[in-house]
Design a protein around this motif. Structure first.
Motif, mmCIF file in Angstrom:
data_model
loop_
_atom_site.group_PDB
_atom_site.id
_atom_site.type_symbol
_atom_site.label_atom_id
_atom_site.label_comp_id
_atom_site.label_asym_id
_atom_site.label_seq_id
_atom_site.Cartn_x
_atom_site.Cartn_y
_atom_site.Cartn_z
ATOM 1 N N GLU A 16 -22.147 -2.241 -12.222
ATOM 2 C CA GLU A 16 -22.920 -3.464 -11.980
ATOM 3 C C GLU A 16 -22.100 -4.691 -12.371
ATOM 4 O OE1 GLU A 16 -26.560 -2.853 -14.168
ATOM 5 O OE2 GLU A 16 -27.535 -1.949 -12.413
ATOM 6 N N ASP A 17 -22.553 -5.831 -11.894
ATOM 7 C CA ASP A 17 -21.872 -7.091 -12.172
ATOM 8 C C ASP A 17 -22.652 -7.911 -13.196
ATOM 9 O OD1 ASP A 17 -21.150 -7.586 -8.617
ATOM 10 O OD2 ASP A 17 -20.219 -6.258 -10.104
ATOM 11 N N VAL A 43 -10.114 -10.249 -29.004
ATOM 12 C CA VAL A 43 -8.901 -10.157 -28.193
ATOM 13 C C VAL A 43 -8.981 -11.176 -27.063
ATOM 14 C CG1 VAL A 43 -7.557 -8.692 -26.644
ATOM 15 C CG2 VAL A 43 -8.516 -7.731 -28.724
ATOM 16 N N PHE A 44 -7.901 -11.887 -26.855
ATOM 17 C CA PHE A 44 -7.830 -12.928 -25.833
ATOM 18 C C PHE A 44 -7.976 -12.344 -24.430
ATOM 19 C CE2 PHE A 44 -6.369 -16.755 -23.854
ATOM 20 C CZ PHE A 44 -5.544 -16.360 -22.810
ATOM 21 N N LEU A 45 -8.763 -13.029 -23.593
ATOM 22 C CA LEU A 45 -8.893 -12.646 -22.190
ATOM 23 C C LEU A 45 -8.188 -13.649 -21.279
ATOM 24 C CD1 LEU A 45 -12.634 -11.486 -22.012
ATOM 25 C CD2 LEU A 45 -10.587 -10.047 -21.985
ATOM 26 N N LYS A 55 -9.337 -18.044 -13.167
ATOM 27 C CA LYS A 55 -8.345 -17.093 -13.647
ATOM 28 C C LYS A 55 -8.906 -15.696 -13.529
ATOM 29 C CE LYS A 55 -5.096 -19.638 -15.997
ATOM 30 N NZ LYS A 55 -3.706 -19.371 -16.325
ATOM 31 N N GLY A 56 -8.048 -14.716 -13.579
ATOM 32 C CA GLY A 56 -8.505 -13.339 -13.495
ATOM 33 C C GLY A 56 -7.811 -12.446 -14.473
ATOM 34 N N HIS A 57 -8.522 -11.427 -14.897
ATOM 35 C CA HIS A 57 -7.969 -10.427 -15.821
ATOM 36 C C HIS A 57 -8.609 -9.110 -15.435
ATOM 37 C CE1 HIS A 57 -6.586 -8.825 -19.690
ATOM 38 N NE2 HIS A 57 -7.753 -8.249 -19.785
ATOM 39 N N GLU A 58 -7.858 -8.260 -14.764
ATOM 40 C CA GLU A 58 -8.412 -7.016 -14.210
ATOM 41 C C GLU A 58 -9.562 -7.387 -13.285
ATOM 42 O OE1 GLU A 58 -7.315 -4.223 -18.059
ATOM 43 O OE2 GLU A 58 -9.363 -4.901 -17.748
ATOM 44 N N LYS A 59 -10.740 -6.867 -13.531
ATOM 45 C CA LYS A 59 -11.890 -7.219 -12.689
ATOM 46 C C LYS A 59 -12.759 -8.265 -13.382
ATOM 47 C CE LYS A 59 -12.090 -2.910 -10.098
ATOM 48 N NZ LYS A 59 -12.871 -1.719 -9.754
ATOM 49 N N ILE A 60 -12.152 -8.997 -14.280
ATOM 50 C CA ILE A 60 -12.861 -10.060 -14.974
ATOM 51 C C ILE A 60 -12.227 -11.382 -14.568
ATOM 52 C CG2 ILE A 60 -13.480 -11.015 -17.223
ATOM 53 C CD1 ILE A 60 -13.191 -8.203 -18.388
ATOM 54 N N SER A 61 -13.030 -12.297 -14.130
ATOM 55 C CA SER A 61 -12.525 -13.606 -13.739
ATOM 56 C C SER A 61 -13.405 -14.681 -14.347
ATOM 57 C CB SER A 61 -12.489 -13.747 -12.217
ATOM 58 O OG SER A 61 -13.795 -13.641 -11.682
ATOM 59 N N TYR A 74 -17.070 -13.873 -15.064
ATOM 60 C CA TYR A 74 -17.611 -12.936 -14.096
ATOM 61 C C TYR A 74 -17.024 -11.551 -14.340
ATOM 62 C CZ TYR A 74 -18.403 -17.438 -11.814
ATOM 63 O OH TYR A 74 -18.770 -18.728 -11.553
ATOM 64 N N LEU A 75 -17.892 -10.581 -14.553
ATOM 65 C CA LEU A 75 -17.450 -9.202 -14.731
ATOM 66 C C LEU A 75 -17.970 -8.401 -13.537
ATOM 67 C CD1 LEU A 75 -18.617 -10.285 -17.823
ATOM 68 C CD2 LEU A 75 -17.176 -8.338 -18.378
ATOM 69 N N THR A 76 -17.068 -7.905 -12.731
ATOM 70 C CA THR A 76 -17.464 -7.164 -11.538
ATOM 71 C C THR A 76 -17.181 -5.675 -11.714
ATOM 72 O OG1 THR A 76 -15.294 -7.575 -10.549
ATOM 73 C CG2 THR A 76 -17.049 -9.122 -10.015
ATOM 74 N N ALA A 77 -18.043 -4.888 -11.110
ATOM 75 C CA ALA A 77 -17.905 -3.423 -11.179
ATOM 76 C C ALA A 77 -17.623 -2.980 -12.607
ATOM 77 C CB ALA A 77 -16.784 -2.965 -10.234
ATOM 78 N N SER A 78 -18.540 -3.326 -13.510
ATOM 79 C CA SER A 78 -18.307 -3.123 -14.942
ATOM 80 C C SER A 78 -17.974 -1.667 -15.288
ATOM 81 C CB SER A 78 -19.521 -3.594 -15.740
ATOM 82 O OG SER A 78 -20.664 -2.887 -15.335
#
Lengths: 112, 111
Positions: A16-17, A43-45, A55-61, A74-78
């Motif tokens: 889920e998102d 921890v820094f994202l 900005k994006g970090h894995e599936k987190i933007s 935004y956390l996608t496909a958690s």
């Protein structure tokens, strides 16, 4: 001056998102996002500077709307590994990265 | 590269005592910041040191003080401890203008 985060807590199923918001009543120079897992250090994202850059970090933007003094994460496909408490940290004009003013955090729980 | 090291990991003190916490930053980092973390208030900024000078200070009483040495190591002191000082104290280091690297913290319990 402490930024306001919403929601305070959210429970998700894997896949889920979710969106976490961070708003400030004071003009922001930049917004930082950190994640803290239980019993561990934050921890820094990512950092977002003024200009609405996303900005994006894995599936987190994340995005930063300087007109609204607001940032959203935004956390996608958690995934299960996303569980933890998310903090936004604000740097105001005249401040420095070393004195981030953090919100109270959003606790995210991802269930299988 | 070693991370941020905080000592001790746990401390138990009684009201009225004083305590000193230590933080060794990542090698090359000149900025050290201190935060108090409690369940109700989240992360609250105490102070920041950069090249041995206090650059910023949060809204805490004068009982909370700190210093930074020439090797960038930092200490935080709390005098006349109160029950409300019970918290996790986190130290973070940075190069001065970017992301923070946090230590594991010192858990202080005041009885």
């Amino acid at each position: 001056q402490q930024p306001v985060q919403s929601p305070q807590a959210v429970i998700l199923r894997e896949g889920e998102d979710a969106v976490i918001n961070c708003s400030s009543s004071k003009a922001l120079y930049s917004v930082h996002w950190y994640r803290q897992k239980h019993g561990e250090a934050p921890v820094f994202l990512m950092i977002l500077l003024k200009g609405g850059e996303q900005k994006g970090h894995e599936k987190i933007s994340a995005s930063f709307n300087e007109k609204k003094q607001q940032s959203s994460l935004y956390l996608t496909a958690s995934q299960l590994s996303y569980s933890g408490t998310y903090f936004c940290g604000s740097v105001f004009y005249g401040g420095s990265q070393g004195n981030l003013i953090f919100g109270k955090g959003t606790k995210l729980s991802v269930k299988p | 590269k070693a991370g941020v090291t905080q000592t001790p990991r746990y401390l138990i003190k009684t009201r009225g005592q004083q305590v000193t916490l230590s933080c060794s930053p990542i090698s090359g980092h000149r900025s050290v910041s201190w935060y108090q973390q409690t369940p109700g208030q989240g992360l609250q900024f105490l102070f920041e040191y950069f090249s041995e000078t206090q650059r910023n200070k949060g809204n805490f009483p004068g009982r909370f003080s700190g210093r930074q040495f020439s090797n960038s190591r930092s200490e935080m002191n709390v005098s006349t401890l109160e029950l409300g000082d019970s918290a996790l104290y986190l130290c973070a280091s940075s190069l001065g203008n970017e992301k923070l690297f946090f230590g594991s913290g010192t858990q202080l319990s005041v009885l």
